[in-house]
Scaffold this motif. Structure first.
Motif, PDB file in Angstrom:
ATOM      1  N   TYR A  30      34.847 -15.697 -37.516  1.00 16.82           N
ATOM      2  CA  TYR A  30      35.876 -15.158 -38.399  1.00 16.82           C
ATOM      3  C   TYR A  30      35.729 -15.749 -39.791  1.00 16.82           C
ATOM      4  O   TYR A  30      35.163 -16.826 -39.974  1.00 16.82           O
TER       5      TYR A  30
ATOM      6  N   ALA B 204      32.993 -19.290 -43.175  1.00 18.10           N
ATOM      7  CA  ALA B 204      32.778 -18.593 -41.903  1.00 18.10           C
ATOM      8  C   ALA B 204      32.918 -19.613 -40.787  1.00 18.10           C
ATOM      9  O   ALA B 204      32.367 -20.715 -40.870  1.00 18.10           O
ATOM     10  N   LYS B 205      33.669 -19.249 -39.773  1.00 16.28           N
ATOM     11  CA  LYS B 205      33.855 -20.161 -38.646  1.00 16.28           C
ATOM     12  C   LYS B 205      33.433 -19.478 -37.344  1.00 16.28           C
ATOM     13  O   LYS B 205      33.761 -18.310 -37.129  1.00 16.28           O
ATOM     14  N   GLN B 206      32.735 -20.239 -36.551  1.00 17.79           N
ATOM     15  CA  GLN B 206      32.209 -19.705 -35.292  1.00 17.79           C
ATOM     16  C   GLN B 206      33.021 -20.248 -34.123  1.00 17.79           C
ATOM     17  O   GLN B 206      33.350 -21.425 -34.089  1.00 17.79           O
TER      18      GLN B 206
END
Lengths: 288, 476
Positions: B436, B458-460
């Motif tokens: 997201y 951006a984060k995973q």
């Protein structure tokens, strides 16, 4: 002597202990390498009868590029705005030159870097043509016209029985004559309020009249501003694509969307050039 | 469970119930996601004679997918489910050692709920629901002829006649297929095949970077069944000492493929068909396999190099847009896929297993740019409007995982039993479940009351770390 049972339990304990040492944080920041992107020019020009011709010409940035520093207003604007373009709007025989000067609409918190001296006439018959020559010599073109105003027939305030909360119902008629497209904005009267409702609609499934409802969320004394824009299809498509682009970026139940600009030319610009005709009613919530 | 009813009849009964629950509590949004399947199978095996036997199977399955989330006092519950009831009869007839036939028929009832939504405000003032139910019937009958024409040449040919009915619309199709094997030398064979296939259920996938959302959709009057034609040619090589290798290449032409239009609203939509675009595609690839079937160490290695291409898409609803020009790859275009499965029989009581999988990441559609949009007076200024260009322009990180197991067998008086100690994701690889994009507001930087972000991160999010498990298997 080491039994099979002991060996199995020993290995199981080792497995379990080893897995406990691993982190359980399943979220982490990642670097994302996106395809190369050339900044695009962004045009916003709304022709509103009685107001000066004005236009903002800015540029987009790569998605993960750092934002300009808002504390350095000069640098912020320099990084965002595109100066040095030639901007003309042609209407009938008149050519209006929009000068490259900054004008700020303090009341509405909007800024424009190209402004003309003339006022937009109320002419719903003849089209307006936009022509921009960028500092690099590329062209941006656009065409629009003012549509007839569609009046809001009435706004009805309804209170819930035995409750202090009210809602509004906004009525307006479909002008007929082909397809019609609208934008409806409902907000509180204070300037910095975020719209409670802001959506586009068309008359494909409506016979004669529209009724737009709001939730029971208003209390006595609230002042509401209802604005109904009668818009061109190209502007409607642009707004739809813009809403869908914002909504689809991260929402698992929406597909992303490119912007459907109504601009032409070889500069690859995005944005909108459109006439703006609207009706606006102010309603004060009170129990009758 | 397996019951022997007599010399000629056997009954097999099996069942499965699984439910996965995932909960995410993020800065931007939070949700609970649960999905799972319940299945039951009853199979009756009957031997008519030494040349003819049959399998009659009844299957029930119920797949459910549900997402709940809550944002500032407004909660929603989104879901999809498919229930299938299937009955089929398969017959096997051996004319002689060189010539066998298979034939049979099946009937499946599908019940879909697409895009089911229940939503409302916590105070009960706003409440609504959406979604659509479909019921459909799918049937098929087939004939398959397996004939060894000579010591060197074998031919298999047949057809499947299939049909589908839903909401007053009916489709039927003939699906011919043929394959052959030619023995070049004692240990080298050449294989070739062709198949025409029709698929009545469509899987349409959202390309956004967030949580993957797939929708199963039946063929209707507007959405016609998918068709494909595939040719394949390959070599099978017996290397000796239990080793064998296979190499196959294939090409597949695909028609009536489905994609979502630009900006499609997938749930809360009673007219989902208007969100579809239809086009065509093709797929091709190379498959390599190496297998060892005998000895203390057995296993196989499989590798696929593949490409899938889609093109010529047009929206079903002409008022919607599909801006992509030219070819693009669907999100599941996986370039490399590798599986290694090993089983080591250490002793009579001990065994070990290992499975390693590797796959190129799926594709996602990310914005390449962003712009600031002032909009008209009296509306909200938008500081981050994403600019999307080519579809599916970003490949997620590769997926890889090792699962390892240690098996301890013991032999009680009542039968056989073993305890399996396994580590799923043994080296704790954090594979991507979803990504997201999070605008960062570190300071209260504002211009005219409008908050400007400092950047976008951006984060995973991954689904699971290393997971130990113990399984007890027994036979009595």
């Amino acid at each position: 002597m080491i039994t099979h049972r002991f060996l199995f339990v020993f290995v199981a304990v080792c497995f379990l202990a080893g897995s406990l040492f691993t982190s359980c944080n399943l979220e982490k920041e990642v670097d994302i390498e996106l395809p190369d992107y050339d900044n695009q020019l962004v045009v916003e020009c709304y022709l509103e009868p009685g107001l000066p011709y004005r236009l903002s010409l800015s540029k987009s940035a790569a998605y993960f590029a750092p934002f300009p520093d808002p504390d350095d207003m000069g640098g912020f604007l320099q990084e965002l705005l595109v100066q040095g373009a030639e901007v003309r709007i042609r209407h009938k025989d008149q050519v209006i030159l929009l000068e490259n000067r900054l004008s700020i609409d303090l009341e509405n918190q909007r800024l424009y870097n190209y402004t003309g001296n003339d006022l937009v006439p109320l002419d719903t018959l003849e089209p307006f043509f936009l022509e921009i020559v960028t500092p690099e010599g590329k062209k941006i073109t656009g065409q629009t016209r003012l549509l007839p105003q569609v009046p809001i027939d009435s706004v009805v305030v309804e209170f819930k029985e035995s409750d202090t909360l009210a809602r509004t119902l906004t009525y307006f008629g479909d002008p007929g004559e082909g397809s019609n497209f609208f934008r409806f904005v409902l907000r509180h009267s204070n300037r910095d309020s975020i719209p409670l409702q802001d959506f586009t609609l068309d008359d494909r499934f409506v016979d004669k009249s529209f009724v737009l409802g709001a939730a029971y969320e208003f209390t006595e004394g609230d002042t509401l501003v209802h604005t109904l824009y009668h818009v061109e299809e190209s502007y409607y498509r642009f707004l739809e694509s813009l809403q869908r682009a914002v909504f689809g970026n991260g929402n698992p139940f929406a597909q992303p969307s490119p912007l459907t600009s109504n601009l032409g030319g070889d500069a690859g610009a995005v944005g909108v050039f459109t006439g703006l005709q609207y009706d606006r009613l102010v309603t004060i919530i009170k129990r009758r | 469970m397996n019951f022997q009813l007599g010399e000629k009849d056997r009954i097999f009964l099996s069942g499965y119930f699984g439910r996965d629950v995932f909960s995410f509590d993020g800065d931007v949004f939070d949700f609970n996601f649960d999905w799972g399947n319940a299945t039951g199978t009853l199979r009756w095996n009957h031997v008519f004679s030494s040349r003819l036997f049959s399998n009659t199977t009844l299957t029930f399955s119920d797949y459910q997918y549900n997402i709940g989330n809550e944002v500032t006092g407004f909660s929603s519950n989104l879901g999809s489910n498919i229930q299938d009831i299937n009955g089929k009869a398969d017959f096997y007839y051996a004319l002689n050692n060189q010539h066998q036939f298979r034939f049979g028929a099946q009937l499946t009832g599908h019940a879909f709920t697409v895009g089911k939504l229940r939503a409302g405000s916590d105070d009960g003032l706003v409440s609504f629901s959406a979604g659509k139910d479909y019921r459909s019937l799918e049937w098929g009958a087939y004939w398959w002829d397996d004939w060894n024409l000579s010591d060197r040449f074998a031919l298999q040919a047949g057809f499947r006649w299939s049909g589908f009915q839903t909401s007053g619309n009916a489709y039927q199709a003939l699906e011919p297929r043929i394959s052959s094997r030619f023995v070049l030398t004692d240990n080298l064979s050449l294989k070739a095949s062709y198949a025409h296939m029709v698929q009545y259920l469509h899987l349409v996938a959202n390309a956004g970077v967030a949580l993957p959302t797939d929708v199963w959709y039946p063929s209707t009057a507007e959405v016609q069944p998918q068709r494909s034609d595939q040719v394949a040619i390959g070599l099978a090589w017996f290397l000796g000492n239990g080793w064998s290798a296979e190499l196959e290449t294939y090409y597949k032409q695909l028609d009536r493929q489905l994609e979502f239009v630009d900006g499609a609203q997938i749930f809360v939509n009673d007219e989902l068909e208007k969100e579809f675009a239809i086009g065509r595609g093709r797929a091709y690839g190379l498959e390599l396999g190496l297998e060892k079937k005998t000895g203390k160490l057995t296993g196989w290695i499989g590798y696929t190099l593949a490409r899938v291409i889609r093109e010529d898409f047009a929206p079903l609803d002409p008022s919607r847009s599909f801006a992509q020009v030219g070819q693009f790859a669907p999100i599941y275009d996986r370039r490399h896929d590798l599986s290694v499965v090993l089983f080591w029989e250490i002793s009579k009581r001990w065994a070990a297993s290992a499975t390693f999988v590797y796959g190129s990441g799926d594709l996602r559609w990310l914005p390449v740019g962003r712009l600031t949009f002032q909009d008209v007076a009296g509306t909200e200024l938008k500081t981050v409007v994403p600019v999307f260009q080519d579809r599916n322009n970003f490949r997620l990180p590769d997926y890889h995982r090792l699962d390892a197991g240690l098996i301890w067998k013991f032999f009680p008086k009542w039968g056989e039993s073993d305890l399996t100690l396994s580590l799923v994701n043994a080296y704790d690889r954090r594979n991507v479940f979803f990504i997201y994009l999070d605008p960062v507001f570190e300071n209260e930087d504002q211009i005219g009351g409008i908050q400007i972000p400092q950047g976008i991160k951006a984060k995973q999010v991954s689904l699971f770390p290393v997971l130990p498990a113990i399984t007890w298997n027994f036979k009595f």
